[in-house]
Motif scaffolding. Structure first.
Motif, PDB file in Angstrom:
ATOM      1  N   VAL A  60     -39.550 -22.351  23.919  1.00 45.43           N
ATOM      2  CA  VAL A  60     -39.914 -23.715  23.503  1.00 45.43           C
ATOM      3  C   VAL A  60     -38.666 -24.521  23.165  1.00 45.43           C
ATOM      4  N   ASP A  61     -37.720 -23.877  22.486  1.00 47.49           N
ATOM      5  CA  ASP A  61     -36.476 -24.564  22.132  1.00 47.49           C
ATOM      6  C   ASP A  61     -35.730 -25.014  23.384  1.00 47.49           C
ATOM      7  N   ALA A  62     -35.635 -24.114  24.373  1.00 43.36           N
ATOM      8  CA  ALA A  62     -34.946 -24.474  25.619  1.00 43.36           C
ATOM      9  C   ALA A  62     -35.681 -25.605  26.346  1.00 43.36           C
ATOM     10  N   GLY A  63     -37.049 -25.481  26.384  1.00 46.39           N
ATOM     11  CA  GLY A  63     -37.804 -26.551  27.049  1.00 46.39           C
ATOM     12  C   GLY A  63     -37.670 -27.882  26.333  1.00 46.39           C
ATOM     13  N   GLY A  64     -37.607 -27.844  24.993  1.00 44.01           N
ATOM     14  CA  GLY A  64     -37.455 -29.077  24.236  1.00 44.01           C
ATOM     15  C   GLY A  64     -36.133 -29.761  24.525  1.00 44.01           C
ATOM     16  N   HIS A  65     -35.069 -28.949  24.590  1.00 47.43           N
ATOM     17  CA  HIS A  65     -33.764 -29.536  24.935  1.00 47.43           C
ATOM     18  C   HIS A  65     -33.780 -30.140  26.336  1.00 47.43           C
ATOM     19  N   GLN A  66     -34.449 -29.427  27.264  1.00 50.81           N
ATOM     20  CA  GLN A  66     -34.520 -29.946  28.640  1.00 50.81           C
ATOM     21  C   GLN A  66     -35.287 -31.277  28.698  1.00 50.81           C
ATOM     22  N   VAL A  67     -36.421 -31.330  27.970  1.00 51.18           N
ATOM     23  CA  VAL A  67     -37.197 -32.570  27.943  1.00 51.18           C
ATOM     24  C   VAL A  67     -36.399 -33.695  27.299  1.00 51.18           C
ATOM     25  N   SER A  68     -35.654 -33.370  26.237  1.00 50.62           N
ATOM     26  CA  SER A  68     -34.835 -34.389  25.565  1.00 50.62           C
ATOM     27  C   SER A  68     -33.784 -34.956  26.510  1.00 50.62           C
ATOM     28  N   ASN A  69     -33.118 -34.063  27.260  1.00 50.56           N
ATOM     29  CA  ASN A  69     -32.107 -34.528  28.212  1.00 50.56           C
ATOM     30  C   ASN A  69     -32.725 -35.410  29.291  1.00 50.56           C
ATOM     31  N   SER A  70     -33.918 -34.967  29.782  1.00 52.64           N
ATOM     32  CA  SER A  70     -34.582 -35.771  30.814  1.00 52.64           C
ATOM     33  C   SER A  70     -34.976 -37.137  30.280  1.00 52.64           C
ATOM     34  N   ALA A  71     -35.474 -37.162  29.036  1.00 55.12           N
ATOM     35  CA  ALA A  71     -35.883 -38.440  28.449  1.00 55.12           C
ATOM     36  C   ALA A  71     -34.680 -39.364  28.266  1.00 55.12           C
ATOM     37  N   GLN A  72     -33.550 -38.776  27.839  1.00 54.18           N
ATOM     38  CA  GLN A  72     -32.354 -39.601  27.690  1.00 54.18           C
ATOM     39  C   GLN A  72     -31.898 -40.166  29.041  1.00 54.18           C
ATOM     40  N   SER A  73     -31.959 -39.351  30.090  1.00 50.78           N
ATOM     41  CA  SER A  73     -31.600 -39.840  31.431  1.00 50.78           C
ATOM     42  C   SER A  73     -32.538 -40.947  31.865  1.00 50.78           C
TER      43      SER A  73
END
Length: 559
Positions: free
Chosen positions: A317-330
């Motif tokens: 979940v932590d890894a997926g959250g970071h991935q979603v955060s990066n995608s949202a920032q992009s």
């Protein structure tokens, strides 16, 4: 005695009692036989002999009277009757003399009997002569009787009377002696009976004491064990059944003490978060106790495995959250660029409106700008597709986390039930179960906290899932809007191509492009807000995953 079996003890006690009773019976029978022999001898020496002498004396007196009647009688018929009667008495006297001779056992009695027979013989001769003379002359017969037969008859009567008196006196003395002997024999029998009873009671008490003392000790140990006190000890030892029972009681209490101590240590370690434990008394778990051992370590393995899965899921979940955060920032950065492009496009169309005379040039510029916008929209569409894929992955992982949390709630519930059962058993155990009750309360408290934490986590994950669902819906809307923008851009491009042929339609096309640009601006702003929300939700999900990992790290799991 301790080396003998209970059956042998009982048999030996029975045999001793039988032997003692038999000896008492034999002694009593011997005394009774002795008394019987003594009474028989006394009856023979005094009773029978006294009766014989008395009967002889009575027959002799009747015989003597008949002789006197016969001497005085002159009637021939009467004399004949008297002679017959006299003959009967003579026969009775002979029979009495024979019985007296047979009953005489003492030497003095035999001598008396012999002397009496001699006198009786002399008297018989004198009597017969008197009867013969009486047939001739009564007076001469009377004189002869008085001179010859009467002295012998008198002497016979005196000897018979004297012997009767002596036998009566001696019989009375012997009777008194026999009474004393009978009393002595009775007292001896009573003493022997009392002694046999006392010895039998002593043997019974000895045997009972050998049973009662170990049985009381075993009973006390069993009650203490039932009350939860396993420190009780049984001191009795032996090779009989009670000794074997005492050994079994000692082994049982020691085994229970070892098992309870091992269970307490294991539960205390698990209550402190240490699941990497092993039993130190594995050999003590035998029979039905094996199920307790297996249940405890099955619980340990299940809890450890569940916490490991929670730790793994939290990492994912932590890894997926970071991935979603990066995608949202992009995505936010892309929408900013889109807003800038839209502004430039609006300025271009404003210039086209002001410089209609330069339509061709403006159409070429508008075509280039429209192409550029189309490319950017394609990029945005691609980003939106990636973002939608990430949102679906987040939703799937959230569902998996929800299942894991459900499993944690079930385990916490089962742990709470197990702790409640343990508390009930501890309450039944009394004082000895107080420590076990404290451990059960701590396990139930830990299960309650785990259940509450899992419920809180479930609520957060449900909020996250709802936010992801809203983001997915917004992404779908954005994708649809982008598709509309693409279609609009294609229409603009087509219209720009036809500007040179239909300048009169240029105003309408510009109006449509303006409308499309407004839509693009609205969509871009919506995308920007959605991207910011997705970034915030992913950051919150990541922080919750970190908190869950910290909670799991407090436990020492089985490796």
């Amino acid at each position: 005695m301790k080396k003998m079996k209970i059956g042998k003890k009982l048999l030996l006690s029975f045999l001793l009692t039988v032997v003692i009773s038999s000896l008492a019976g034999v002694a009593s029978m011997f005394l009774m036989h002795h008394m019987d022999t003594t009474y028989g001898a006394a009856l023979t020496d005094y009773g029978f002999l006294q009766g014989d002498i008395g009967k002889l004396g009575m027959d002799f007196q009747a015989h003597r009277t008949t002789v006197l009647y016969l001497i005085q009688e002159t009637d021939s018929a009467r004399r004949s009757e008297l002679k017959d009667e006299l003959q009967n008495y003579v026969n009775s006297i002979a029979a009495d003399m024979d019985e007296l001779a047979n009953d005489c056992t003492l030497q003095a009695d035999k001598e008396f009997c012999a002397n009496l027979q001699n006198l009786m013989a002399e008297y018989t001769v004198a009597r017969d002569e008197t009867i013969r003379i009486s047939d001739l002359s009564s007076k001469e017969a009377t004189d002869y009787f008085r001179a010859n037969a009467a002295p012998l008859a008198k002497e016979l009567s005196q000897q018979i009377s004297t012997m009767l008196t002596e036998k009566s006196t001696a019989g009375n003395i012997q009777s008194k002696n026999l009474s004393k002997k009978a009393i002595t024999s009775l007292i001896t029998n009573i003493f022997i009976l009392i002694a046999a009873i006392v010895i039998s009671i002593f043997i019974a008490l000895k045997l009972t004491r050998s049973f009662v003392r170990p049985l009381k000790e075993i009973e006390k140990a069993a009650k203490e064990t039932a009350n939860g006190n396993f420190q009780i000890s049984v001191t009795y030892s032996g090779q009989d059944e009670l000794g074997q029972l005492s050994d079994s009681i000692r082994k049982m209490t020691e085994n229970l003490r070892i098992i309870i101590k091992d269970i307490s240590i294991c539960l205390a370690e698990m209550a402190n978060g240490n699941f990497d434990i092993q039993s130190t008394a594995g050999d003590a778990y035998q029979g039905e106790y094996v199920a307790i051992h297996d249940s405890i370590f099955c619980l340990r393995d299940n809890l450890s495995r569940t916490l490991s899965e929670i730790d793994t899921a939290a990492s994912q979940v932590d890894a997926g959250g970071h991935q979603v955060s990066n995608s949202a920032q992009s995505l936010a950065q892309g929408t900013t660029e889109q807003a800038s492009s839209v502004e430039e496009l609006a300025a271009s169309f404003s210039e086209i409106s002001n410089q209609v005379e330069n339509t061709a040039e403006h159409a070429r510029i508008a075509k280039e700008e429209n192409q550029y916008t189309h490319d950017q929209i394609e990029i945005c569409s691609s980003h939106m597709n990636h973002m939608m894929d990430a949102m679906r992955a987040i939703e799937e992982k959230s569902q998996e986390i929800h299942k894991v949390i459900k499993a944690i709630e079930d385990i916490a519930f089962q742990t709470n039930i197990l702790a409640l059962n343990a508390a009930v058993e501890a309450a039944r155990a009394g004082e000895a179960g107080k420590g076990f009750a404290v451990v059960a309360d701590e396990v139930r408290s830990l299960a309650t906290r785990s259940q509450e934490a899992s419920k809180g986590t479930t609520a957060l994950i449900d909020d996250t899932v709802r936010a992801v669902a809203e983001g997915t819906q917004l992404s779908n809307d954005t994708n649809k809007a982008l598709h509309d923008v693409i279609m609009s851009a294609q229409k603009v491009l087509k219209e720009m191509t036809l500007i040179s042929d239909a300048t009169e339609e240029q105003a309408d096309s510009i109006a449509q492009v303006t409308i499309g640009i407004d839509q693009i601006s609205s969509v871009v702003q919506s995308n920007s807000a959605t991207a910011e929300q997705s970034a915030a939700a992913s950051e919150e999900l990541s922080s919750q995953a970190d908190l869950l990992k910290k909670l799991v790290s407090q436990f020492k799991l089985v490796r």
